[in-house]
Design a protein around this motif. Structure first.
Motif, mmCIF file in Angstrom:
data_model
loop_
_atom_site.group_PDB
_atom_site.id
_atom_site.type_symbol
_atom_site.label_atom_id
_atom_site.label_comp_id
_atom_site.label_asym_id
_atom_site.label_seq_id
_atom_site.Cartn_x
_atom_site.Cartn_y
_atom_site.Cartn_z
ATOM 1 N N UNK A 181 0.829 -1.214 0.000
ATOM 2 C CA UNK A 181 0.000 0.000 0.000
ATOM 3 C C UNK A 181 0.863 1.264 0.000
ATOM 4 N N UNK A 182 2.072 1.157 -0.500
ATOM 5 C CA UNK A 182 3.027 2.266 -0.496
ATOM 6 C C UNK A 182 2.397 3.569 -0.995
ATOM 7 N N UNK A 183 2.700 4.653 -0.282
ATOM 8 C CA UNK A 183 2.195 5.962 -0.664
ATOM 9 C C UNK A 183 0.933 6.361 0.060
ATOM 10 N N UNK A 184 0.364 5.439 0.832
ATOM 11 C CA UNK A 184 -0.867 5.730 1.566
ATOM 12 C C UNK A 184 -0.570 5.875 3.061
ATOM 13 N N UNK A 216 -4.998 2.860 6.141
ATOM 14 C CA UNK A 216 -5.214 4.264 5.800
ATOM 15 C C UNK A 216 -5.483 4.467 4.316
ATOM 16 N N UNK A 217 -6.175 3.505 3.685
ATOM 17 C CA UNK A 217 -6.525 3.663 2.284
ATOM 18 C C UNK A 217 -8.038 3.687 2.118
ATOM 19 N N UNK A 218 -8.481 4.216 0.978
ATOM 20 C CA UNK A 218 -9.915 4.327 0.726
ATOM 21 C C UNK A 218 -10.199 4.177 -0.750
ATOM 22 N N UNK A 222 -4.417 3.681 -4.472
ATOM 23 C CA UNK A 222 -3.804 2.691 -5.353
ATOM 24 C C UNK A 222 -2.778 1.867 -4.596
ATOM 25 N N UNK A 223 -2.679 0.598 -4.984
ATOM 26 C CA UNK A 223 -1.713 -0.305 -4.370
ATOM 27 C C UNK A 223 -0.885 -0.954 -5.475
#
Ligand SMILES: [Zn+2]
Length: 229
Positions: A181-184, A216-218, A222-223
């Motif tokens: 989930x990098x970047x989230x 912490x994604x919704x 993007x993953x």
């Protein structure tokens, strides 16, 4: 007790100030996503219910027709206006659980692990449609009650994709992969994500609210697919 108007005014001012300074969590997530160039868009699945014709009749009355609220990302799937109440052995209820259409051959209730704790339902992690031997659950509607002997699951993590996408990612239907989930919000590797390939599928990873909130994604995050095991 008299209401302390000054105290309330101070609290409101403090809350407004905090929103202005820090932003809401939603905005913070959006900002993080905008700067992220990932591979697979995420769709978060809130708790929901799929029904058979028979169970729809019991809950809403014979011959009832569902009202489409909006189409979902996968073709033919739609959210309905109708909502129901779930009750488990804890005798606690979760209200406002949306029905997703179209009708199916078997009724199925998809909840989060958090929901399962509240309801005291021992729901297993399953692929959608694989309900044999899953947990019992009671569904309350405006005209009746249905208790499923089996049908309550925690939906597995899965990624919908077309055959084109599958060749691009070098995976096939039924494979299990991991995503980063990098970047989230809270970087996490999610394992055991099932690949589902169908010519009608739109590229999207489906997670329940527990997984999404933990990372912490919704919707729209993007993953990256990182491992094909
Ligand atoms: Zn899905």
């Amino acid at each position: 007790m008299a209401i302390d108007e000054k105290l309330i005014g101070d609290i409101v001012a403090e809350v407004i100030h905090n929103y202005e300074v820090h932003g809401t969590g939603k905005d913070a997530t959006l900002n993080a996503n905008n700067s992220f160039d990932g591979d697979i868009p995420v769709g978060v699945s809130a708790r929901h219910i799929h029904l058979t014709r028979e169970d729809l009749d019991t809950l809403f009355g014979a011959g009832y027709e569902l009202t489409k609220l909006k189409d979902l990302s996968q073709p033919g799937q739609f959210a309905c206006k109708e909502q129901l109440t779930l009750i488990g052995p804890s005798l606690r209820a979760i209200e406002g659980v949306r029905i997703l259409g179209p009708l199916r051959k078997r009724s199925q209730v998809e909840i989060s692990k958090t929901d399962s704790v509240l309801l005291k339902v021992n729901a297993p992690v399953r692929e959608s449609g694989d309900v044999s031997g899953s947990a019992p659950i009671t569904i309350v509607g405006p005209k009746g009650i249905v208790t499923l002997k089996e049908g309550c699951i925690l939906a597995n993590r899965h990624i919908h994709m077309s055959p084109n996408d599958a060749s691009k990612f070098n995976v096939k239907d039924g494979d299990y992969v991991a995503v980063d989930t990098v970047g989230n919000g809270k970087r996490t590797t999610l394992w055991d994500c099932q690949i589902r390939v169908n010519p009608n599928f739109v590229l999207e990873m489906h997670l329940d609210t527990d997984d999404a909130n933990a990372c912490g994604i919704g919707n729209g995050s993007k993953v990256k697919l990182i491992a094909n095991k």
